[in-house]
Scaffold this motif. Structure first.
Motif, PDB file in Angstrom:
ATOM      1  N   ILE A   1     -18.196  10.691  29.349  1.00 35.00           N
ATOM      2  CA  ILE A   1     -17.136  10.973  30.324  1.00 35.00           C
ATOM      3  C   ILE A   1     -17.726  11.939  31.345  1.00 35.00           C
ATOM      4  O   ILE A   1     -18.001  13.093  31.003  1.00 35.00           O
ATOM      5  CB  ILE A   1     -15.904  11.600  29.637  1.00 35.00           C
ATOM      6  N   PRO A   2     -17.960  11.465  32.583  1.00 32.89           N
ATOM      7  CA  PRO A   2     -18.630  12.310  33.571  1.00 32.89           C
ATOM      8  C   PRO A   2     -17.968  13.677  33.710  1.00 32.89           C
ATOM      9  O   PRO A   2     -16.737  13.783  33.810  1.00 32.89           O
ATOM     10  CB  PRO A   2     -18.499  11.494  34.870  1.00 32.89           C
ATOM     11  N   GLY A   3     -18.788  14.705  33.664  1.00 31.10           N
ATOM     12  CA  GLY A   3     -18.301  16.060  33.864  1.00 31.10           C
ATOM     13  C   GLY A   3     -17.651  16.685  32.651  1.00 31.10           C
ATOM     14  O   GLY A   3     -17.136  17.794  32.732  1.00 31.10           O
ATOM     15  N   VAL A   4     -17.681  15.974  31.519  1.00 32.52           N
ATOM     16  CA  VAL A   4     -16.959  16.460  30.338  1.00 32.52           C
ATOM     17  C   VAL A   4     -17.922  16.724  29.183  1.00 32.52           C
ATOM     18  O   VAL A   4     -18.801  15.918  28.893  1.00 32.52           O
ATOM     19  CB  VAL A   4     -15.894  15.423  29.902  1.00 32.52           C
ATOM     20  N   SER A   5     -17.749  17.866  28.537  1.00 28.30           N
ATOM     21  CA  SER A   5     -18.486  18.177  27.313  1.00 28.30           C
ATOM     22  C   SER A   5     -17.689  17.581  26.149  1.00 28.30           C
ATOM     23  O   SER A   5     -16.726  18.171  25.668  1.00 28.30           O
ATOM     24  CB  SER A   5     -18.618  19.691  27.184  1.00 28.30           C
TER      25      SER A   5
ATOM     26  N   ALA B   1     -18.892  17.750  15.091  1.00 29.01           N
ATOM     27  CA  ALA B   1     -20.349  17.840  15.182  1.00 29.01           C
ATOM     28  C   ALA B   1     -20.758  18.331  16.569  1.00 29.01           C
ATOM     29  O   ALA B   1     -20.566  17.625  17.561  1.00 29.01           O
ATOM     30  CB  ALA B   1     -20.984  16.488  14.883  1.00 29.01           C
ATOM     31  N   HIS B   2     -21.296  19.545  16.623  1.00 26.18           N
ATOM     32  CA  HIS B   2     -21.960  20.005  17.850  1.00 26.18           C
ATOM     33  C   HIS B   2     -23.230  19.176  18.011  1.00 26.18           C
ATOM     34  O   HIS B   2     -23.719  18.587  17.044  1.00 26.18           O
ATOM     35  CB  HIS B   2     -22.358  21.478  17.725  1.00 26.18           C
ATOM     36  N   THR B   3     -23.787  19.189  19.207  1.00 19.87           N
ATOM     37  CA  THR B   3     -25.064  18.480  19.360  1.00 19.87           C
ATOM     38  C   THR B   3     -25.865  19.027  20.534  1.00 19.87           C
ATOM     39  O   THR B   3     -25.283  19.551  21.494  1.00 19.87           O
ATOM     40  CB  THR B   3     -24.843  16.960  19.534  1.00 19.87           C
ATOM     41  N   ASP B   4     -27.194  18.905  20.438  1.00 22.57           N
ATOM     42  CA  ASP B   4     -28.071  19.201  21.576  1.00 22.57           C
ATOM     43  C   ASP B   4     -28.505  17.897  22.241  1.00 22.57           C
ATOM     44  O   ASP B   4     -29.333  17.893  23.139  1.00 22.57           O
ATOM     45  CB  ASP B   4     -29.299  20.008  21.124  1.00 22.57           C
ATOM     46  N   SER B   5     -27.938  16.789  21.800  1.00 20.66           N
ATOM     47  CA  SER B   5     -28.299  15.475  22.318  1.00 20.66           C
ATOM     48  C   SER B   5     -27.559  15.174  23.621  1.00 20.66           C
ATOM     49  O   SER B   5     -26.438  15.643  23.834  1.00 20.66           O
ATOM     50  CB  SER B   5     -27.935  14.405  21.289  1.00 20.66           C
ATOM     51  N   ALA B   6     -28.165  14.349  24.451  1.00 22.14           N
ATOM     52  CA  ALA B   6     -27.515  13.938  25.707  1.00 22.14           C
ATOM     53  C   ALA B   6     -26.605  12.727  25.509  1.00 22.14           C
ATOM     54  O   ALA B   6     -25.909  12.324  26.441  1.00 22.14           O
ATOM     55  CB  ALA B   6     -28.580  13.599  26.747  1.00 22.14           C
ATOM     56  N   MET B   7     -26.571  12.162  24.290  1.00 26.89           N
ATOM     57  CA  MET B   7     -25.908  10.864  24.155  1.00 26.89           C
ATOM     58  C   MET B   7     -24.423  10.898  24.489  1.00 26.89           C
ATOM     59  O   MET B   7     -23.913  10.011  25.154  1.00 26.89           O
ATOM     60  CB  MET B   7     -26.151  10.301  22.761  1.00 26.89           C
ATOM     61  N   ASN B   8     -23.722  11.934  24.037  1.00 29.20           N
ATOM     62  CA  ASN B   8     -22.292  11.991  24.340  1.00 29.20           C
ATOM     63  C   ASN B   8     -22.004  12.522  25.745  1.00 29.20           C
ATOM     64  O   ASN B   8     -20.901  12.364  26.257  1.00 29.20           O
ATOM     65  CB  ASN B   8     -21.558  12.821  23.284  1.00 29.20           C
ATOM     66  N   GLN B   9     -23.030  13.161  26.368  1.00 31.27           N
ATOM     67  CA  GLN B   9     -22.856  13.645  27.753  1.00 31.27           C
ATOM     68  C   GLN B   9     -22.624  12.485  28.710  1.00 31.27           C
ATOM     69  O   GLN B   9     -21.998  12.636  29.752  1.00 31.27           O
ATOM     70  CB  GLN B   9     -24.104  14.386  28.225  1.00 31.27           C
ATOM     71  N   ALA B  10     -23.171  11.328  28.352  1.00 28.00           N
ATOM     72  CA  ALA B  10     -23.069  10.174  29.236  1.00 28.00           C
ATOM     73  C   ALA B  10     -21.692   9.516  29.148  1.00 28.00           C
ATOM     74  O   ALA B  10     -21.382   8.601  29.909  1.00 28.00           O
ATOM     75  CB  ALA B  10     -24.149   9.162  28.864  1.00 28.00           C
TER      76      ALA B  10
END
Ligand code: HPA
Length: 236
Positions: free
Chosen positions: A121-125, A110-119
């Motif tokens: 692992i720092p620095g990781v997509s 699942a691609h996403t435009d959400s910030a939830m998974n950005q939080a």
């Protein structure tokens, strides 16, 4: 012990939970699949049920709409109620031209435009991916009954109504099958707790082809197909 959003005791949930967005759909699924289903939580109207299918325990609980809502319930189910597998059963809008209204989608990523998974692992997509064994079990169940789900990526968007110009077409160009609002978060929470997750989606409309339509009766029939794949994966 009850959690802030789930008023149940450890042991009230089965190791596998089917998770539609709509709590009333959770009730309909529970009644349809499990004559012995009983209500285990109803905080904020987010109904959760547990029963058995062919003698094996199963729970069904709503997630609400969107990634924040799902994340609250999935986190508490994995962290506090010993749940091992969550399988989202929901609807999605078609994106790829090959996808038709009524088709099933097994979302392997699942691609996403959400910030939830950005939080996370720092620095990781973060790559939000389904559990391979659950996805394989769903596909094998489909093969046994001659169903042909689409298998591949979806986009989990935060906005239902606001879409950047050209984004949907670009997603189609990259082979994205459908759009929905929860899978990326579910896969993120499952990774956080080392558990298993999958989304099996029924296509309810098509974002780039508005000529397609589906009757209410057909929608229920197709949704039953998704349920069969989800139960097979849950109990694999
Ligand atoms: N977005 C757009 N269309 C849809 C969705 C969605 O999340 N779900 C079903 N149709």
């Amino acid at each position: 012990m009850a959690t802030p959003h789930i008023d149940a005791q450890p042991g009230d949930f089965a190791p596998c939970v089917l998770m539609p967005g709509d709590p009333r759909r959770a009730q309909r699924i529970a009644e349809r699949l499990m004559p012995d289903a009983h209500l285990v939580t109803d905080v904020r109207g987010m109904l959760g049920f547990t029963g058995t299918v062919a003698g094996r325990p199963l729970s069904v609980m709503g997630s609400g709409m969107g990634q924040p809502s799902l994340t609250i319930y999935a986190t508490e189910l994995f962290r506090d109620f010993g749940v091992e597998r969550i399988i989202r059963v929901g609807t999605a809008g078609g994106v790829a031209p090959s996808v038709q209204v009524g088709d099933l989608v097994v979302a392997t990523g699942a691609h996403t435009d959400s910030a939830m998974n950005q939080a996370r692992i720092p620095g990781v997509s973060f790559s939000a991916v389904a559990d391979f064994h659950l996805a394989r079990a769903a596909c094998e169940a489909a093969e046994r009954e001659g169903a042909r789900p689409h298998v591949g990526t979806v986009i989990s968007r935060d906005h239902f109504y606001l879409t950047p110009e050209g984004q949907t077409q670009r997603l189609a160009d990259y082979g994205v099958l459908a759009v929905e609002m929860e899978a990326a978060a579910l896969y993120g929470v499952a990774a956080e707790f080392g558990r298993q997750a999958l989304a099996v989606l029924t296509v309810s409309d098509h974002l780039l082809d508005h000529s397609q339509n589906m009757s209410a009766a057909e929608r229920e029939t197709r949704f039953d197909g998704a349920l069969r794949l989800a139960v097979a994966a849950a109990h694999s």
